[in-house]
Design an enzyme around this catalytic site. Sequence first.
Site, PDB file in Angstrom:
ATOM      1  N   GLU A  49       6.243  -2.610  10.781  1.00 34.33           N
ATOM      2  CA  GLU A  49       6.327  -3.295   9.780  1.00 34.33           C
ATOM      3  C   GLU A  49       7.208  -2.546   8.537  1.00 34.33           C
ATOM      4  O   GLU A  49       6.856  -1.665   8.305  1.00 34.33           O
ATOM      5  CB  GLU A  49       5.070  -4.358   9.410  1.00 34.33           C
ATOM      6  CG  GLU A  49       5.078  -6.047   9.467  1.00 34.33           C
ATOM      7  CD  GLU A  49       3.538  -6.289   8.424  1.00 34.33           C
ATOM      8  OE1 GLU A  49       3.587  -6.117   7.046  1.00 34.33           O
ATOM      9  OE2 GLU A  49       3.381  -6.377   8.927  1.00 34.33           O
ATOM     10  N   ASP A  60       1.392  -7.054  -3.257  1.00 33.45           N
ATOM     11  CA  ASP A  60       0.537  -6.147  -3.246  1.00 33.45           C
ATOM     12  C   ASP A  60      -0.312  -5.265  -4.312  1.00 33.45           C
ATOM     13  O   ASP A  60      -0.169  -4.782  -5.629  1.00 33.45           O
ATOM     14  CB  ASP A  60       2.058  -5.088  -3.085  1.00 33.45           C
ATOM     15  CG  ASP A  60       2.102  -5.611  -2.081  1.00 33.45           C
ATOM     16  OD1 ASP A  60       2.060  -5.076  -1.249  1.00 33.45           O
ATOM     17  OD2 ASP A  60       3.480  -5.088  -2.105  1.00 33.45           O
ATOM     18  N   TYR A 174      -0.370 -14.388  10.257  1.00 35.20           N
ATOM     19  CA  TYR A 174      -0.499 -13.365   9.743  1.00 35.20           C
ATOM     20  C   TYR A 174      -1.981 -13.891   9.118  1.00 35.20           C
ATOM     21  O   TYR A 174      -2.097 -14.502   8.247  1.00 35.20           O
ATOM     22  CB  TYR A 174      -0.174 -12.668   8.317  1.00 35.20           C
ATOM     23  CG  TYR A 174       0.002 -11.368   8.180  1.00 35.20           C
ATOM     24  CD1 TYR A 174      -1.049 -10.519   7.820  1.00 35.20           C
ATOM     25  CD2 TYR A 174       1.234 -10.108   8.076  1.00 35.20           C
ATOM     26  CE1 TYR A 174      -1.454 -10.062   6.805  1.00 35.20           C
ATOM     27  CE2 TYR A 174       1.233  -9.217   7.380  1.00 35.20           C
ATOM     28  CZ  TYR A 174      -0.186  -9.049   6.732  1.00 35.20           C
ATOM     29  OH  TYR A 174      -0.477  -7.674   5.984  1.00 35.20           O
TER      30      TYR A 174
END
Lengths: 256, 400
Positions: A49, A60, A174
């Site tokens: 990735e 994040d 995911y």
Amino acid sequence: MKKIANVFKQLRKAGKKAFIPYIMAGDPSLDDTKRFVAELEQGGADIIELGVPFSDPLADGPTIQRASERALAQGVTLRKVLALVEDIRNDSRIPLVLMTYYNPVFKYGIEAFVREAVRIGVSGVIIPDLIPDEAGDLIGYAKKYGLDTIFLLAPTSTEKRVKIVARSSTGFIYYVSITGITGAKLQLDSTMESTLSLIKKHSRKPVAIGFGISSPEKAAAVARLADGVIVGSAVVKLISEGKDIRAFARAVKEVI
Amino acid sequence: MIKKTKKVPDSRGHFGRYGGRFVPETLIPALAELEETYKKLKKDKTFQQELDLLRNNYIGRPTPLYFAKNLTERVGGAKIYLKREDLCHTGAHKINNAIGQTLLAKKMGKTRVIAETGAGQHGVATATGAALVGLECEIYMGTDDMKRQSLNVFRMRLLGAKVTEVPTGSRTLKDAINEALRDWTTNVRHTHYVLGTVFGPHPYPAMVRDFQSVIGTEARKQILRAEGKLPDCLIACVGGGSNSIGLFCAFLKDKIKMIGVEAGGLGIESGKHAARFAGGSLGVFQGCMSYLLQDGDGNVLGTHSVSAGLDYASIGPEHCYLKDLKAIEYTYATDDEALKAFDLLSRTEGITPALESAHAIAETVNVAEKMPVDAIIIVNLSGRGDKDVMEVARIKGIEL
């Protein structure tokens, strides 16, 4: 290059799980990123990735936020990351997946992005702030040109969400291991197993688990529950400390 | 042109092409739960009664619609009325939404609320609501904003809230929102995010609008009582856009001239401003599609305004929709113009406006002088200026 689905198929036959490391493109420089891709591949990564830096990475944690800031300070943009992939393709066939927030893609132009990504050999795209419900255009173009769209599920996901996300994902699904942001502490609990079995009930597509997987031990623990393991912040941290990521990749790959 | 008769937002939170839900999947079930609960409580008589009671006896509603005679005479044009949201408990319109949402959080069984704040008014309002209904409270605020609004930081702490500094990015409102969204993603099971404006993922833009619509509903009744007719023009400042939508939405069917005033900062040419319509383009940011100040690669640009509450890179999606419909006009006032209006209203009326609201006053002066004396303008005086006194003194070079 190799298709993501085929990578999982081959691994499944061999009784192995996919190792999917994440690195931030352009941290600390694009040349370094090219070298890191090679090292991770040598270490046994199956898919890589590549993070695209963004000014406001709201999914994040601090480690990837700082990596994003460093990359932006180098002037790295989506355009430059695409050029980097084109360059990497001269040496490697490992599937590369771009992880980017939606606005850079939207600004680039959704169709133009998908067409260019496919032309230079990007295998798939993960956009953490784009849910399938809002991704009609992207999914349409991705089908037309042949790009995998990897959507996310989380411990909070209901059966209704599982169905929608599983249906819209290609390549793999995911699964976000925790309710939280990247780099947070992993908690292995019954929610993970029950959500994963819910996903498996509705889809035969491969599932990779990410978020909070900081060591080979943790990778081994979650690998038992899924088809692949994604390690992001831990790799980004090693890079920021100047440590050997090839050895880390080997250590993970050995135990999953 | 888009048809105006359509009800917005649609079931997926879209105002035409704007709005929607652009957040991590982790939050989607929480947003769905919020949407469902809100839909139910909107029709729930007990909840509405509880809210009305708090509006009347706690917030201090209805707020007056005040005829600013001195300012009107000074400008020499249209009659200027001020909708006195500065007289709300805690000093700004933000409390209308914060009380609604903290009450909602309690009904959903959440034990904790979080919020972002720029000028500190929404933080104070949320901390107040949390204290009132008995919820744990944490407020995220950019380092730069904490400096220029130190008084409000202390107020929030007095109210029992934890104020967490956000030292990343541009260290202002947008970074506080990023951090609040990260917190919410982590603690979504027991935490409600009290978003402070008509922005973010669905249902926030519609829900916050509804909580603020009390401003316009009151003002419409009040002006009909005072003047026997509707106003000719409405003016409000626009950061995220909740005080302006709150005033405007009750008049949308009346086809009245409405003006939203953005922060012109040091001027559009300088690049140091927060005028999204004058300098932005379509983008996706912090939960919705809207106008956004961004560079050619889709990264969000830093903004500047003397008022922390208007210092934001994007704008509520419904504003974009109403702009396309030509229902609202948008302009901007610069820092200097706002500071002049801050002084002007203080001296003519004895009312010190928040620097945010001073942007609306600045535009009002421009518009009023060109209108006949029998015309009527309503300006939303969204907040009071106490919080800005220190900062204005600093700008003027006066040591307190």
